[in-house]
Write an enzyme that holds these catalytic residues in place. Structure first.
Site, mmCIF file in Angstrom:
data_model
loop_
_atom_site.group_PDB
_atom_site.id
_atom_site.type_symbol
_atom_site.label_atom_id
_atom_site.label_comp_id
_atom_site.label_asym_id
_atom_site.label_seq_id
_atom_site.Cartn_x
_atom_site.Cartn_y
_atom_site.Cartn_z
ATOM 1 C CE LYS A 70 -4.171 1.713 0.626
ATOM 2 N NZ LYS A 70 -3.808 2.682 -0.428
ATOM 3 C CE LYS A 94 3.568 6.873 6.287
ATOM 4 N NZ LYS A 94 3.161 7.869 5.268
ATOM 5 C CE LYS A 106 4.556 7.756 -0.999
ATOM 6 N NZ LYS A 106 3.794 7.723 0.199
ATOM 7 C CB SER A 362 -5.921 4.078 2.702
ATOM 8 O OG SER A 362 -5.741 5.239 1.936
#
Ligand code: GLU
Length: 471
Positions: A70, A94, A106, A362
């Site tokens: 993600k 994170k 990313k 999200s």
């Protein structure tokens, strides 16, 4: 090429310091810190004037210890491979810190979105998605992009639509991307989530005597003087929620410069002024500052960098007067600035914890897409009835009569936004206490960043060990 070329190495420097507080085998630590896959690709764009331009793009998947991976997609003329890898790594840590069950990823496209028409941006985004589909770098169970610097709901809607068109039989297709408009499979509160998460993180930190006392600051957010760099989605919402929570916005900074006002600014009024005039400078009642950098050096209680990485370096760190730095951006502090902040007693609330509100919501959006039902749809009326019954019982027992407003406020029954925001609040509060516990259990841990990395390393390592790959 951006000046900040060693970004991935810099992330790994913090990782390596945290790793010294563990006794995991070197191989396991190496596996956690490496970037599992990087897909670099180019494709042609036919511009409106008929010319052809080659577009450079990336998607990095840092860690497959949990799937899907993600992380956002960035549109910027300065995107480069190391940056995308570093940002993907930060996503892994994170997600682990806030217990969101994803690996980190990313993406990036090297364009300045301001130089393209909406139609061109749509073609770039759809072609990018197409390329990801071809290589298996997108899907609700594989890799789920989201907004980042230079992208937003519009781009996410194009991605979802392209993916769904290419996967017509896939019932969970909408879960291939998050940050979508609510009308197209998004979740209420996602747009505000990173800013709201920053506010929850700051509010909770300001309640901790162990954090505020060494800074000589009073408990609570009320009256704290805040400076925000970046008035994009993250900075705007962080400013809004902090101001509504009682803080005073003394300065706002953007690319063109910064403005200062002792009595406090209103982010929405400044935003509208910038929209109308093209600049936040010359805002009525405020003083212009020569540069965005000058705003960072103002005396204040809280400084929120909410733009790009590499803002605080060994060069300017000695001049930063803020008592608290709340890292809205990813990677705003280079590793050589961290010891300077420690020596000055500045409290740095690290990005991989405090800006995790975006990916947390999200995750809620992804859950909503997989469950095909809006949060609260099954329970709102049921809970409202229970609450009304409780009110009536209180009225009967006490003789008190609630007003219609009190009744509406108390017996509301939570809707989707209430549930999302309370899930976010719970996540940010409990993750901060996890970091403080980690710091307490490891007395040598120098700051909250290293505590955050340490907590993340433990969680990722446990996943690998549960798989039986490492003893
Ligand atoms: N781009 C955001 C971040 O850096 C959000 C990522 C996501 O929601 O997947 O955290």
């Amino acid at each position: 090429m951006a000046a900040h070329a060693n970004f991935f190495d810099e992330v790994n420097q913090s990782f390596d310091v945290a790793a010294t507080f563990t006794d995991y085998p070197k191989g396991l630590l190496d596996q956690i810190r490496c970037c599992n896959s990087v897909y670099r690709f180019d494709f042609p764009l036919r511009r409106q004037d008929g010319s052809i331009e080659v577009i450079h793009a990336w998607r990095a998947e840092h860690s497959h210890h949990k799937l899907p991976v993600k992380g956002g997609i960035r549109y910027s003329p300065d995107v480069y491979e190391e940056e995308v890898m570093a940002l993907a790594a930060l996503m892994t840590y994170k997600c682990a810190i806030v217990d969101v069950p994803f690996g980190g990823a990313k993406g990036g496209i090297r364009i300045d979105p301001a130089r393209y028409t909406v139609e061109e941006l749509e073609r770039i985004t759809r072609r990018y998605t197409h390329e990801l589909v071809k290589k298996g770098f997108i899907g609700p169970g594989i890799d789920v992009p989201a907004p980042d610097y230079g992208t937003g709901e519009r781009e996410m809607a194009w991605i979802a639509d392209t993916y769904a068109a290419l996967n017509p039989a896939q019932i969970d297709a909408m879960g291939c991307v998050t940050g979508k408009p609510v009308a197209q499979g998004g979740v209420s509160g996602r747009r505000e989530a990173t800013g709201r998460g920053l506010y929850f993180a700051l509010r909770e930190a300001c309640q901790q005597t162990e954090l505020m006392q060494p800074l000589g600051l009073s408990l609570g957010l009320e009256g704290k003087r805040v400076v925000v760099q970046g008035l994009g989605n993250v900075g705007y919402h962080a400013a809004k929620f902090c101001r509504e929570g009682g803080a005073v916005l003394v300065a706002l900074a953007e690319r063109e410069g910064a403005i200062f006002c002792e009595a406090g600014l209103n982010e929405e009024a400044v935003f509208q002024h910038r929209k109308q005039t093209g600049s936040l400078l010359n805002f009525p009642g405020a003083t212009n500052l020569p540069s965005s950098a000058a705003a960072l050096e103002l005396p204040c209680d809280v400084l929120i960098p909410a733009a790009l990485e590499g803002v605080f370096t060994a060069e300017n760190a000695p001049r930063i007067q803020a008592r608290i730095i709340l890292e809205g951006a990813n990677g705003p502090t280079t590793p050589d600035a961290d010891p300077i902040f420690r020596a000055k007693g500045t409290l740095v609330i690290p990005d991989i914890y405090c800006n995790a509100g975006g990916v947390t919501v999200s995750y809620f959006e992804w859950l909503k897409n997989l469950s095909h039902v809006r949060f609260g749809r099954m329970s709102k009326r049921h809970e409202q009835r229970n609450e009304l019954q409780m009110l009536r019982a209180i009225e009967t027992a006490t003789g008190k009569r609630f007003t219609e407003e009190e009744r509406a406020e108390i017996a509301k029954g939570p809707d989707e936004a209430d549930l999302v925001n309370s899930g976010l609040e719970e996540t940010m509060i409990s993750a901060l206490h996890d970091l403080l516990d980690t710091r307490r259990r490891h007395p040598g841990v120098p700051d909250l960043r290293i505590a955050a990395f340490l907590s993340a390393i433990h969680k990722v390592a446990h996943t690998y060990m549960q798989m039986g790959i490492f003893p």
